[in-house]
Every structure is written in C-alpha cells, then in structure tokens.
Scaffold this active site. Structure first.
Site, PDB file in Angstrom:
ATOM      1  N   PHE A 135       0.991  -5.506  -4.904  1.00  9.58           N
ATOM      2  CA  PHE A 135       1.671  -5.689  -3.627  1.00  9.58           C
ATOM      3  C   PHE A 135       2.304  -7.075  -3.578  1.00  9.58           C
ATOM      4  O   PHE A 135       1.674  -8.072  -3.947  1.00  9.58           O
ATOM      5  CB  PHE A 135       0.690  -5.508  -2.459  1.00  9.58           C
ATOM      6  CG  PHE A 135       1.375  -5.382  -1.141  1.00  9.58           C
ATOM      7  CD1 PHE A 135       2.043  -4.218  -0.807  1.00  9.58           C
ATOM      8  CD2 PHE A 135       1.399  -6.434  -0.237  1.00  9.58           C
ATOM      9  CE1 PHE A 135       2.698  -4.094   0.406  1.00  9.58           C
ATOM     10  CE2 PHE A 135       2.060  -6.324   0.965  1.00  9.58           C
ATOM     11  CZ  PHE A 135       2.708  -5.152   1.300  1.00  9.58           C
ATOM     12  N   ASP A 205      -8.261  -6.984  -4.610  1.00 10.62           N
ATOM     13  CA  ASP A 205      -7.690  -6.684  -3.301  1.00 10.62           C
ATOM     14  C   ASP A 205      -8.069  -5.242  -2.973  1.00 10.62           C
ATOM     15  O   ASP A 205      -7.692  -4.310  -3.692  1.00 10.62           O
ATOM     16  CB  ASP A 205      -6.168  -6.861  -3.342  1.00 10.62           C
ATOM     17  CG  ASP A 205      -5.502  -6.636  -1.995  1.00 10.62           C
ATOM     18  OD1 ASP A 205      -6.092  -5.960  -1.126  1.00 10.62           O
ATOM     19  OD2 ASP A 205      -4.368  -7.117  -1.805  1.00 10.62           O
ATOM     20  N   TYR A 230      -6.342  -3.060   8.880  1.00 10.66           N
ATOM     21  CA  TYR A 230      -5.547  -2.154   9.712  1.00 10.66           C
ATOM     22  C   TYR A 230      -5.137  -0.859   9.025  1.00 10.66           C
ATOM     23  O   TYR A 230      -4.457  -0.027   9.627  1.00 10.66           O
ATOM     24  CB  TYR A 230      -4.307  -2.855  10.281  1.00 10.66           C
ATOM     25  CG  TYR A 230      -3.380  -3.511   9.272  1.00 10.66           C
ATOM     26  CD1 TYR A 230      -2.458  -2.774   8.562  1.00 10.66           C
ATOM     27  CD2 TYR A 230      -3.415  -4.889   9.085  1.00 10.66           C
ATOM     28  CE1 TYR A 230      -1.599  -3.390   7.669  1.00 10.66           C
ATOM     29  CE2 TYR A 230      -2.561  -5.512   8.211  1.00 10.66           C
ATOM     30  CZ  TYR A 230      -1.655  -4.761   7.496  1.00 10.66           C
ATOM     31  OH  TYR A 230      -0.808  -5.368   6.609  1.00 10.66           O
ATOM     32  N   LYS A 231      -5.547  -0.666   7.784  1.00 14.25           N
ATOM     33  CA  LYS A 231      -5.236   0.601   7.117  1.00 14.25           C
ATOM     34  C   LYS A 231      -6.395   1.575   7.319  1.00 14.25           C
ATOM     35  O   LYS A 231      -6.585   2.104   8.410  1.00 14.25           O
ATOM     36  CB  LYS A 231      -4.924   0.343   5.642  1.00 14.25           C
ATOM     37  CG  LYS A 231      -3.659  -0.497   5.415  1.00 14.25           C
ATOM     38  CD  LYS A 231      -3.356  -0.661   3.952  1.00 14.25           C
ATOM     39  CE  LYS A 231      -2.025  -1.343   3.696  1.00 14.25           C
ATOM     40  NZ  LYS A 231      -2.002  -2.761   4.102  1.00 14.25           N
ATOM     41  N   ARG A 391       5.421   8.574   0.364  1.00 12.98           N
ATOM     42  CA  ARG A 391       3.969   8.370   0.304  1.00 12.98           C
ATOM     43  C   ARG A 391       3.278   9.150   1.421  1.00 12.98           C
ATOM     44  O   ARG A 391       3.723   9.125   2.578  1.00 12.98           O
ATOM     45  CB  ARG A 391       3.608   6.884   0.454  1.00 12.98           C
ATOM     46  CG  ARG A 391       4.089   5.982  -0.652  1.00 12.98           C
ATOM     47  CD  ARG A 391       3.365   4.640  -0.614  1.00 12.98           C
ATOM     48  NE  ARG A 391       3.295   4.083   0.735  1.00 12.98           N
ATOM     49  CZ  ARG A 391       2.581   3.015   1.061  1.00 12.98           C
ATOM     50  NH1 ARG A 391       1.849   2.391   0.154  1.00 12.98           N
ATOM     51  NH2 ARG A 391       2.576   2.540   2.306  1.00 12.98           N
TER      52      ARG A 391
END
Length: 432
Positions: A135, A205, A230-231, A391
């Site tokens: 990322f 991560d 927040y995922k 996705r």
C-alpha cells in the site's frame, strides 16, 4: 471450483444462510435497505451500538462529566482497553497492543524503532525491503525514513522476498500480510522465520487481515505490527489504528514521536522525556474519546463471534463466500474477459476477491453501485499484467451467501447490457 458451487441457485444460497451458525451476527449492524455491501475491506459497516455509544460519550461523559470523565469514564485508559480487545483478534497478549493515532503514524514509530534496533546490532545493514505492490502510504513512510537514516528502500515482488534476504544487508522487512490489490496473503510465520534466519527484523501491516483472517503475532514471533481500525474492525471512517511490539523489543530502542502520553509519568509534566514501560511508550498524543468509543463498538462485533469459534469460524465462512463468488463469476461471466487477480489457493487468499477488468473498470463499478452493489475500484497500469481491478470484500459478520449470488447477477446485467459505457458512470469522483 466444484460443480456444486457452480450450480448454486439463489434458493440454494438462501438455504446456506438459513443453516449458517454465524448468520445472527449480521443483526449487530445497521445495513441500509437495498444495499449489497461488499466493501468492508475499505470501510466497515456501522455497528448498531455505535451511534448510541458515541452519543453517550458526547451528551453524558463530555456534556455532563466534562473533564472528570478522563478518570470517571476511563477515557485516559481507552488506548490500552481497546488495544487489549484488538489483541484477542491478532494473537497478542494483554497489555501488548495500543489503539492510537493512524496507521501511517504508527508505521513511522515502529519502522524508526526497528531501524534503530537493527542498525544498533549491525551498522552495515542499510536496506529496507518491501513488496512492490504494498500500500502506497507504507512505501511513502519508508521512503522518508530511508532518506533520514541514509538507507535504501528496495521493492521486490512477493516471490522474491526470501532470495533478497539472503544478501544479509537487510535491516528491516516491511510487509502487508494481505495485499490490498490482489488479496494475496503471506505466510507470516514462515516469512518471519526466514527473516530472522537472515538477521532481519519484521514489520507486519495488518490493515487487511485484522478482523478478516486469523492472526497469531506471538506464535509467528513477529517483531512489530500495525493496523487499521476502520476496515474489518468496523471502527468508522478515520478510526484510530493500532500498534503492537514484541515484548522482547518493546522496552529497547525508542520511537521518535515522543509525545506526552508516551511519557512514564505524563502528569508530572517534566521538561525531559522518559518513555513509559511497555507498549504505552508508543502512544503520542491525547486519544479521542468519541472515535475510541466507536472503534470499541466495532471490535466488539468481532468478539461476539468468540463463543462460535471466533476468527477461525469467521475465516471458514469468508472462504466459503469467496469460493462461491469465484465459481459463480466463472460460470455466469465466462463470456466476458474478466480475470481472477486473487489466488486460487485459499491458504494464501485474504477476505476479498479482485477481478481484472481490461476495459472500463471504474465505470463498471459505478454501474454496480448504482444497482446497489457496493464494491470498489483500484486502477492498474493498463497492462495485462496489472489491469484495473474490481474489488469485492467478503465480511462474514454481515455478508450472506445470497449477497454473493445477487452481486454476480448485478455484474452480469451491467456487463451484458453495456450500461457501464454511459457517461454518468465514467465521471471520476475524488475518491475512487
């Protein structure tokens, strides 16, 4: 894929939902009517308990308790309390995880500490290695720290990691366990073992794995980890992140963001900094009571699965959902040039499926969203090796088997009709 999965009708999927022992966990969420949400890998759904909890913090703890709530409502301990709950999901012990700051800030802290530890043991190690498709924020933070420390950041393909470690000049290996684009998952224990054998420290991560797949930081003997709130943790947009440091390292070295709440005695108000013992030294500024409360509600939705098998049960359902999706795409969309960018092997697949879309990927996703199926889009480089991606995240707490069937039905309709070519679906917004 088996013929059984290929031939699942919607009624068959409804029967799977009726037999699902995790199905009632969906009731923990406020899901909008008419929305088939397959984007929990970017932003989790709102837990039903969150609004009332945040309102209580605002109206009562802040509104009535005022500054007394730092003690009376326990605001000052929220980073540790919520951190301990997250620790139960990622194989960490009590007192080892801190909920604080953002993923980027926490990465800056642990990468700085890892560099200091690695260079302290062997000053000749001047390389940070990461995956080329990691990322971007991780890569940007690493670029910044490499420049500050006179080091080099090298980017390799996932299959090149082991070979690159053999040069024994790598100080830190920084990887995201589940790749945000493809959903490919590293074997954390095996990679960490290889890194340690080469004298390299590891940073993981967990943004796309915490709350999505079983994680065992302690068992893997990882060195450092950070992740997103927040995922899959359902903490809300911009929720606090989290940080973990192996107890063997946590009191060694230092992290550079030496804010007052990382001090050993913050209310002594010393002019000199003395780091707190343990993970608290990785805290920097004052925690937000509102966002911490929301994150705690989100984490609690996952902990509700513990009596039912916890993360392993959620993982089994996640894989069943993604297997069904892949099988249905292959059966019902074989006449369209979509490709599977996510691994076939379930052992190295996260909780998402990414489809390569050679033409109009952004518009296709916008047309799906207009039909109530919310996934997301990630741009490729325009080549067959890296096409645009559609996705789809499969969050077993609230995703149903009928949702999978309906999503594929909508994708068939969008592609067969060609409606994605309409101008309204080709106007790119600021957030894609």
């Amino acid at each position: 894929m088996t013929d059984h999965l290929n031939q699942q009708s919607r009624s068959d999927c409804a029967a799977l939902d009726a037999a699902d022992p995790l199905a009632h966990l969906r009731e923990q969420f406020d899901l909008p009517e008419g929305v088939n949400y397959l984007d929990g890998n970017s932003l989790g759904v709102l837990p039903a308990a969150t609004a009332a909890r945040v309102q209580a913090v605002v109206k009562h703890e802040w509104g009535t308790g005022l500054i007394r709530s730092w003690n009376d409502a326990g605001w000052i301990n929220l980073p540790q309390r919520v951190g301990d709950k997250i620790g139960r999901l990622i194989g960490a012990g009590p007192g080892e995880v801190l909920a604080a700051d953002s993923t980027s800030l926490n990465l800056y802290k642990v990468l700085s500490a890892a560099i200091d530890l690695a260079r302290g043991q062997d000053p000749s190690r001047k390389v940070i290695v990461s995956e080329r498709s990691n990322f971007p924020t991780d890569l940007y933070i690493a670029q910044s720290l490499a420049q500050q420390h006179g080091m080099t950041l090298e980017l390799v393909q996932a299959h090149e990691v082991d070979a690159r470690l053999q040069a024994r000049d790598v100080a830190v290996l920084m990887l995201t366990q589940v790749n945000y684009r493809s959903g490919r998952m590293f074997d954390m224990a095996a990679v960490t073992e290889a890194a340690h054998a080469a004298g390299t420290l590891t940073i993981w991560d967990l943004a796309h794995s915490a709350g999505a797949v079983p994680v065992d930081l302690t068992g893997a003997k990882a060195d450092f980890a950070i992740g997103c709130g927040y995922k899959y943790l359902n903490g809300g947009p911009g929720a606090p992140a989290f940080v973990w440091v192996n107890p063997a390292h946590v009191n060694r070295g230092s992290q550079p963001l030496s804010g007052w709440l990382g001090h050993a005695a913050p209310f002594r108000f010393d002019t000199g900094y003395t780091p707190a013992a343990g993970i608290t030294r990785y805290q920097c500024g004052t925690p937000s009571a509102m966002t911490m409360a929301a994150l705690e509600c989100g984490v609690d939705t996952l902990l509700a699965a513990e009596p039912l098998g916890g993360m392993r049960a959620l993982r089994a359902k996640s894989l069943a959902l993604s297997e069904l999706f892949i099988a249905q795409v292959r059966e019902r969309l074989a006449h369209h040039p979509l490709s599977l960018a996510t691994p076939e092997d379930t052992a190295v697949r996260g909780s998402q499926v990414s489809l390569g879309c050679p033409e109009g990927g952004y518009a296709v996703m916008q047309a799906l969203i207009a039909r109530g199926v919310i996934g997301d889009f990630r741009a490729g480089d325009g080549t067959a090796a890296e096409p645009d991606l559609l996705r789809f995240g499969f969050t077993p707490l609230y995703t149903r088997f009928v949702d999978v069937h309906d999503a594929v039905t909508a994708l068939v309709q969008v592609l067969d009709s060609g409606e994605w070519r309409e101008a309204r679906f080709n106007q790119k917004a600021a957030v894609t």
